[in-house]
Design a protein around this motif. Structure first.
Motif, short mmCIF file in Angstrom:
data_model
loop_
_atom_site.label_atom_id
_atom_site.label_comp_id
_atom_site.label_asym_id
_atom_site.label_seq_id
_atom_site.Cartn_x
_atom_site.Cartn_y
_atom_site.Cartn_z
N ASN A 84 4.50 -13.89 18.05
CA ASN A 84 5.45 -13.97 16.95
C ASN A 84 6.03 -15.37 16.75
O ASN A 84 6.41 -15.73 15.63
CB ASN A 84 6.59 -12.98 17.19
CG ASN A 84 7.77 -13.24 16.28
OD1 ASN A 84 7.73 -12.96 15.08
ND2 ASN A 84 8.84 -13.81 16.84
N ALA A 85 6.10 -16.18 17.79
CA ALA A 85 6.74 -17.49 17.67
C ALA A 85 6.11 -18.31 16.55
O ALA A 85 4.89 -18.35 16.41
CB ALA A 85 6.62 -18.25 19.00
N GLY A 86 6.95 -18.95 15.75
CA GLY A 86 6.43 -19.76 14.64
C GLY A 86 7.48 -20.73 14.15
O GLY A 86 8.68 -20.56 14.38
N ILE A 87 7.02 -21.76 13.43
CA ILE A 87 7.91 -22.76 12.83
C ILE A 87 7.48 -23.03 11.40
O ILE A 87 6.35 -22.70 11.01
CB ILE A 87 7.93 -24.08 13.63
CG1 ILE A 87 6.52 -24.72 13.68
CG2 ILE A 87 8.47 -23.86 15.04
CD1 ILE A 87 6.50 -26.11 14.29
N THR A 88 8.37 -23.65 10.62
CA THR A 88 8.04 -23.95 9.23
C THR A 88 7.27 -25.27 9.09
O THR A 88 6.47 -25.42 8.16
CB THR A 88 9.32 -24.04 8.38
OG1 THR A 88 10.20 -25.00 8.95
CG2 THR A 88 10.01 -22.70 8.31
N GLY A 89 7.51 -26.21 9.98
CA GLY A 89 6.83 -27.49 9.89
C GLY A 89 7.40 -28.38 8.80
O GLY A 89 8.46 -28.13 8.24
N GLU A 90 6.65 -29.42 8.47
CA GLU A 90 7.10 -30.42 7.50
C GLU A 90 6.79 -29.99 6.07
O GLU A 90 5.89 -29.18 5.84
CB GLU A 90 6.42 -31.76 7.78
CG GLU A 90 6.88 -32.44 9.06
CD GLU A 90 6.38 -33.88 9.13
OE1 GLU A 90 5.35 -34.20 8.52
OE2 GLU A 90 7.05 -34.69 9.78
N PRO A 91 7.52 -30.55 5.10
CA PRO A 91 7.23 -30.26 3.69
C PRO A 91 6.02 -31.03 3.19
O PRO A 91 5.53 -31.96 3.84
CB PRO A 91 8.51 -30.71 2.98
CG PRO A 91 9.02 -31.83 3.84
CD PRO A 91 8.70 -31.41 5.25
N GLY A 92 5.56 -30.65 2.03
CA GLY A 92 4.47 -31.37 1.38
C GLY A 92 3.20 -31.41 2.21
O GLY A 92 2.82 -30.43 2.84
N LEU A 93 2.56 -32.57 2.20
CA LEU A 93 1.33 -32.75 2.98
C LEU A 93 1.60 -32.94 4.46
O LEU A 93 0.68 -32.84 5.27
CB LEU A 93 0.55 -33.96 2.45
CG LEU A 93 -0.13 -33.78 1.10
CD1 LEU A 93 -0.67 -35.12 0.59
CD2 LEU A 93 -1.27 -32.77 1.21
N GLY A 94 2.84 -33.23 4.82
CA GLY A 94 3.14 -33.48 6.23
C GLY A 94 2.61 -34.83 6.66
O GLY A 94 1.45 -34.97 7.01
N ASP A 95 3.45 -35.85 6.59
CA ASP A 95 3.00 -37.22 6.85
C ASP A 95 2.73 -37.50 8.33
O ASP A 95 1.97 -38.41 8.66
CB ASP A 95 4.04 -38.22 6.34
CG ASP A 95 4.16 -38.20 4.83
OD1 ASP A 95 3.15 -37.88 4.18
OD2 ASP A 95 5.24 -38.49 4.31
N ASP A 96 3.35 -36.75 9.20
CA ASP A 96 3.30 -37.03 10.64
C ASP A 96 2.17 -36.23 11.29
O ASP A 96 2.21 -35.00 11.33
CB ASP A 96 4.65 -36.66 11.26
CG ASP A 96 4.76 -37.07 12.71
OD1 ASP A 96 3.72 -37.31 13.35
OD2 ASP A 96 5.90 -37.12 13.21
N GLU A 97 1.16 -36.92 11.81
CA GLU A 97 0.04 -36.23 12.44
C GLU A 97 0.48 -35.42 13.66
O GLU A 97 -0.05 -34.33 13.94
CB GLU A 97 -1.04 -37.24 12.86
CG GLU A 97 -1.81 -37.83 11.70
CD GLU A 97 -2.64 -36.78 10.98
OE1 GLU A 97 -3.38 -36.04 11.65
OE2 GLU A 97 -2.53 -36.70 9.75
N ALA A 98 1.46 -35.95 14.40
CA ALA A 98 1.96 -35.22 15.56
C ALA A 98 2.62 -33.91 15.14
O ALA A 98 2.53 -32.89 15.83
CB ALA A 98 2.95 -36.09 16.34
N ALA A 99 3.29 -33.92 13.98
CA ALA A 99 3.93 -32.71 13.47
C ALA A 99 2.88 -31.69 13.04
O ALA A 99 3.07 -30.48 13.23
CB ALA A 99 4.86 -33.05 12.31
#
Length: 263
Positions: A84-99
């Motif tokens: 079940n664990a989850g996150i929303t992450g970055e918006p858009g294309l997500g500029d940060d490869e680590a993210a």
């Protein structure tokens, strides 16, 4: 699966849907290990029903091993695993490869790594049940956040593969795809300082009723008992999904128009 007397692990159980599923399984007679990266939240959940808690990163092989070992040590071999664990992450294309790596680890690889840990044992024992908590975004899409949409699509795809590959070997799989649920994750999207994240939150809250986590948990527990694959707390998602498949070009154009009303 007979939930009564079973042993279950629930990740991301410190709040929201995970906490509700953990409590629901306990009410149905399961011995439950509540896992969360936040030790205090996991312990709070476990205290609700006399279960065990583990502070663990459910996206890592070590964290998954810690959850399974705690379950074996306290209750016995694991019968049900709820990823079940989850996150929303970055918006858009997500500029940060680590993210991007982080959200792929948490929203997808956590499922893969957990399945690799439990499925071989379940094959030997002749049964087990894997629950992948994905999202309606995995069947449709998530406006404003490519990383979330992509990883939830992938989680649905992996759950399908598990069900097809191991269903004849006694292993059940359920894939949970809700829209809006009143959780800290959705609240964080709606209150984000980032405009694109707020658009993503608005897309969810305006698409249908925002459910309480307990309503989702009730359906998940029933799906485990019945061996149901697709769990749709918002039934209208099935209609949307059929419309998408019936005319992809029209659906994409419609989603563009919908996005323009939220921006």
């Amino acid at each position: 699966m007979n939930i009564d007397g079973s042993v279950a692990v629930v990740t991301g159980a410190g709040s929201g849907i995970g906490r509700a599923i953990a409590a629901g399984l306990a009410s149905a007679g399961a011995s439950v290990v509540a896992g969360d990266i936040d030790a205090a939240s996991a312990a709070e959940t476990a205290a609700m029903f006399g279960g065990a808690s583990v502070a663990a990163d459910a996206s890592s092989t070590d964290g998954i091993a810690a959850l399974l070992e705690a379950a074996r040590r306290t209750f016995g071999p694991v019968d049900i695993y709820v990823a079940n664990a989850g996150i929303t992450g970055e918006p858009g294309l997500g500029d940060d490869e680590a993210a991007w790596d982080r959200i792929i680890d948490i929203n997808l690889r956590a499922h893969i790594r957990a399945a690799k840990a439990v499925v071989p044992e379940w094959i030997k024992r002749g049964g087990g049940h894997f629950v992948a908590v994905a999202s309606a975004a995995g069947l449709l899409t998530q406006l404003g956040a490519a990383p979330y949409s992509v990883t939830k699509h992938a989680a649905v795809g992996f759950a399908e593969w598990l069900a097809i590959t191991y269903g004849d070997k006694g292993i059940g799989v359920s894939c949970v795809c809700p829209m809006g649920v009143n959780t800290p994750l959705l609240q964080g999207m709606s209150e984000s300082p980032d405009q694109e994240i707020r658009v993503a939150g608005a897309a969810v809250t305006s698409a249908g009723t925002v459910l309480d986590p307990d309503a989702v948990a009730t359906l998940v527990v029933q799906a485990i008992a019945d061996g149901t694959f697709l769990v749709l707390p918002h039934p209208e998602v099935l209609t949307m999904y059929r419309q998408k498949g019936a005319d992809y070009e029209r659906w994409i154009a419609g989603m563009r128009r919908y996005k323009s009303t939220l921006s």
